[in-house]
Design a protein around this motif. Structure first.
Motif, PDB file in Angstrom:
ATOM      1  N   UNK A 154      11.855  20.401  -9.382  1.00 65.37           N
ATOM      2  CA  UNK A 154      11.141  19.093  -8.788  1.00 65.37           C
ATOM      3  C   UNK A 154       9.837  19.689  -7.968  1.00 65.37           C
ATOM      4  N   UNK A 155      10.091  20.839  -7.261  1.00 64.56           N
ATOM      5  CA  UNK A 155       8.667  21.444  -6.728  1.00 64.56           C
ATOM      6  C   UNK A 155       7.685  21.788  -7.894  1.00 64.56           C
ATOM      7  N   UNK A 156       8.153  22.461  -8.945  1.00 67.07           N
ATOM      8  CA  UNK A 156       7.209  22.656  -9.752  1.00 67.07           C
ATOM      9  C   UNK A 156       6.660  21.622 -10.494  1.00 67.07           C
ATOM     10  N   UNK A 157       7.333  20.608 -10.833  1.00 63.67           N
ATOM     11  CA  UNK A 157       6.741  19.233 -11.413  1.00 63.67           C
ATOM     12  C   UNK A 157       5.536  18.665 -10.270  1.00 63.67           C
ATOM     13  N   UNK A 158       5.729  18.678  -8.927  1.00 61.40           N
ATOM     14  CA  UNK A 158       5.022  18.231  -8.030  1.00 61.40           C
ATOM     15  C   UNK A 158       3.886  19.294  -7.491  1.00 61.40           C
ATOM     16  N   UNK A 159       4.078  20.527  -8.248  1.00 61.67           N
ATOM     17  CA  UNK A 159       2.936  21.461  -8.254  1.00 61.67           C
ATOM     18  C   UNK A 159       2.896  21.617  -6.400  1.00 61.67           C
ATOM     19  N   UNK A 160       4.188  21.710  -5.968  1.00 62.32           N
ATOM     20  CA  UNK A 160       4.402  22.132  -4.463  1.00 62.32           C
ATOM     21  C   UNK A 160       4.675  23.519  -4.318  1.00 62.32           C
ATOM     22  N   UNK A 161       3.671  24.397  -4.465  1.00 63.21           N
ATOM     23  CA  UNK A 161       4.183  25.716  -4.441  1.00 63.21           C
ATOM     24  C   UNK A 161       4.389  26.439  -2.873  1.00 63.21           C
ATOM     25  N   UNK A 213       7.114  37.059  -3.536  1.00 66.04           N
ATOM     26  CA  UNK A 213       6.871  35.836  -3.599  1.00 66.04           C
ATOM     27  C   UNK A 213       5.443  35.671  -3.764  1.00 66.04           C
ATOM     28  N   UNK A 214       4.397  36.490  -3.258  1.00 72.08           N
ATOM     29  CA  UNK A 214       3.057  36.255  -3.581  1.00 72.08           C
ATOM     30  C   UNK A 214       2.873  36.212  -5.137  1.00 72.08           C
ATOM     31  N   UNK A 215       3.255  37.246  -5.664  1.00 68.25           N
ATOM     32  CA  UNK A 215       2.927  37.314  -7.279  1.00 68.25           C
ATOM     33  C   UNK A 215       3.720  36.200  -7.920  1.00 68.25           C
ATOM     34  N   UNK A 216       5.195  35.904  -7.765  1.00 71.85           N
ATOM     35  CA  UNK A 216       5.602  34.783  -8.392  1.00 71.85           C
ATOM     36  C   UNK A 216       5.005  33.452  -8.247  1.00 71.85           C
ATOM     37  N   UNK A 217       4.291  33.103  -7.028  1.00 72.58           N
ATOM     38  CA  UNK A 217       3.527  31.909  -6.649  1.00 72.58           C
ATOM     39  C   UNK A 217       2.372  31.948  -7.477  1.00 72.58           C
ATOM     40  N   UNK A 218       1.836  33.172  -7.607  1.00 73.73           N
ATOM     41  CA  UNK A 218       0.554  33.155  -8.403  1.00 73.73           C
ATOM     42  C   UNK A 218       0.815  32.904  -9.845  1.00 73.73           C
ATOM     43  N   UNK A 219       1.954  33.603 -10.314  1.00 74.82           N
ATOM     44  CA  UNK A 219       2.171  33.106 -11.719  1.00 74.82           C
ATOM     45  C   UNK A 219       2.300  31.716 -12.056  1.00 74.82           C
ATOM     46  N   UNK A 220       3.301  31.003 -11.056  1.00 72.63           N
ATOM     47  CA  UNK A 220       3.413  29.560 -11.509  1.00 72.63           C
ATOM     48  C   UNK A 220       1.999  28.990 -11.176  1.00 72.63           C
ATOM     49  N   UNK A 275      -0.953  29.944 -11.876  1.00 75.00           N
ATOM     50  CA  UNK A 275      -1.745  30.065 -13.368  1.00 75.00           C
ATOM     51  C   UNK A 275      -0.928  29.445 -14.325  1.00 75.00           C
ATOM     52  N   UNK A 276       0.507  29.413 -14.351  1.00 79.55           N
ATOM     53  CA  UNK A 276       1.069  28.508 -15.466  1.00 79.55           C
ATOM     54  C   UNK A 276       0.796  26.899 -15.270  1.00 79.55           C
ATOM     55  N   UNK A 277       0.579  26.426 -14.154  1.00 77.58           N
ATOM     56  CA  UNK A 277       0.195  25.309 -13.977  1.00 77.58           C
ATOM     57  C   UNK A 277      -1.140  24.775 -14.260  1.00 77.58           C
ATOM     58  N   UNK A 278      -1.905  25.799 -14.228  1.00 80.96           N
ATOM     59  CA  UNK A 278      -3.247  25.631 -14.648  1.00 80.96           C
ATOM     60  C   UNK A 278      -3.187  25.497 -16.402  1.00 80.96           C
ATOM     61  N   UNK A 279      -2.165  25.816 -16.861  1.00 85.44           N
ATOM     62  CA  UNK A 279      -2.442  25.677 -18.490  1.00 85.44           C
ATOM     63  C   UNK A 279      -1.597  24.310 -18.837  1.00 85.44           C
ATOM     64  N   UNK A 280      -1.335  23.492 -17.789  1.00 88.03           N
ATOM     65  CA  UNK A 280      -0.656  22.336 -18.054  1.00 88.03           C
ATOM     66  C   UNK A 280       0.803  22.522 -18.607  1.00 88.03           C
ATOM     67  N   UNK A 281       1.289  23.609 -18.221  1.00 88.77           N
ATOM     68  CA  UNK A 281       2.758  23.600 -18.818  1.00 88.77           C
ATOM     69  C   UNK A 281       3.853  22.900 -17.909  1.00 88.77           C
ATOM     70  N   UNK A 282       4.573  22.175 -18.688  1.00 91.28           N
ATOM     71  CA  UNK A 282       5.606  21.219 -17.791  1.00 91.28           C
ATOM     72  C   UNK A 282       7.107  21.724 -18.463  1.00 91.28           C
ATOM     73  N   UNK A 283       8.032  21.389 -17.610  1.00 93.68           N
ATOM     74  CA  UNK A 283       9.436  21.723 -17.896  1.00 93.68           C
ATOM     75  C   UNK A 283      10.458  20.392 -17.528  1.00 93.68           C
ATOM     76  N   UNK A 284      11.167  20.183 -18.490  1.00 92.05           N
ATOM     77  CA  UNK A 284      12.222  19.473 -18.205  1.00 92.05           C
ATOM     78  C   UNK A 284      13.659  19.846 -18.472  1.00 92.05           C
ATOM     79  N   UNK A 285      14.519  19.871 -17.437  1.00 99.89           N
ATOM     80  CA  UNK A 285      15.837  20.597 -17.574  1.00 99.89           C
ATOM     81  C   UNK A 285      16.605  19.979 -18.663  1.00 99.89           C
ATOM     82  N   UNK A 286      17.464  20.824 -19.505  1.00 99.98           N
ATOM     83  CA  UNK A 286      18.368  20.177 -20.354  1.00 99.98           C
ATOM     84  C   UNK A 286      19.934  20.417 -19.804  1.00 99.98           C
TER      85      UNK A 286
END
Length: 149
Positions: free
Chosen positions: A22-29, A58-65, A67-78
């Motif tokens: 949910x936070x990833x979808x809302x870009x709530x880093x 946490x800083x490196x992981x947040x930076x990864x997400x 950057x991932x968000x800047x590529x328009x990457x989306x995710x839906x759980x299965x």
């Protein structure tokens, strides 16, 4: 009414990973940083591309997400499965760059959770070569001469 205290550890862990999505979808880093990820989290991204490797803290992981968000990457759980310390998540991950180089595949993550926080995650792509191609396109490296300078 179900309270967090009445949920089993496995259910709490699934709820934490669901909240991550949910936070990833809302870009709530910031919520991701302050409420979901442990300060010393480790995130393993396989492959041979600009974002691969182990991101530590946490800083490196947040930076990864970020950057991932800047590529328009989306995710839906299965699917989520969980026990007292782990969640296995299967999700569809895709991009909408619209340039003919988008990605759309199934990903599996193995999450390790301690004290209500994500302490480690390992990512597995359905097609690692396809993931490498996508990330190389979306995150072009500077020329070698600039990287060595």
């Amino acid at each position: 009414m179900t309270t967090e205290a009445s949920l089993s550890a496995a259910e709490q862990n699934k709820a934490l990973v669901d909240r991550f999505f949910q936070t990833y979808a809302a870009y709530d880093l910031e919520t991701m940083r302050n409420e979901i990820l442990a300060p010393d989290v480790r995130w393993h991204i396989p492959g041979r591309h600009p974002l691969s490797g182990t991101h530590e803290g946490v800083d490196e992981v947040i930076a990864f997400f970020d950057r991932l968000g800047s590529a328009g990457f989306k995710a839906d759980r299965i699917y989520f499965g969980a026990d007292d310390n782990h969640v296995v998540d299967v999700h569809r991950g895709w991009s909408e760059l619209g340039d003919g180089n988008d990605i759309d595949m199934t990903w599996v993550l193995l999450w390790r959770i301690e004290n209500g926080r994500v302490v480690e995650a390992t990512n597995f792509a359905q097609d690692q070569a396809g993931a490498d191609t996508f990330f190389h396109h979306a995150f072009r490296l500077a020329p070698v001469s600039q990287r060595l300078a």
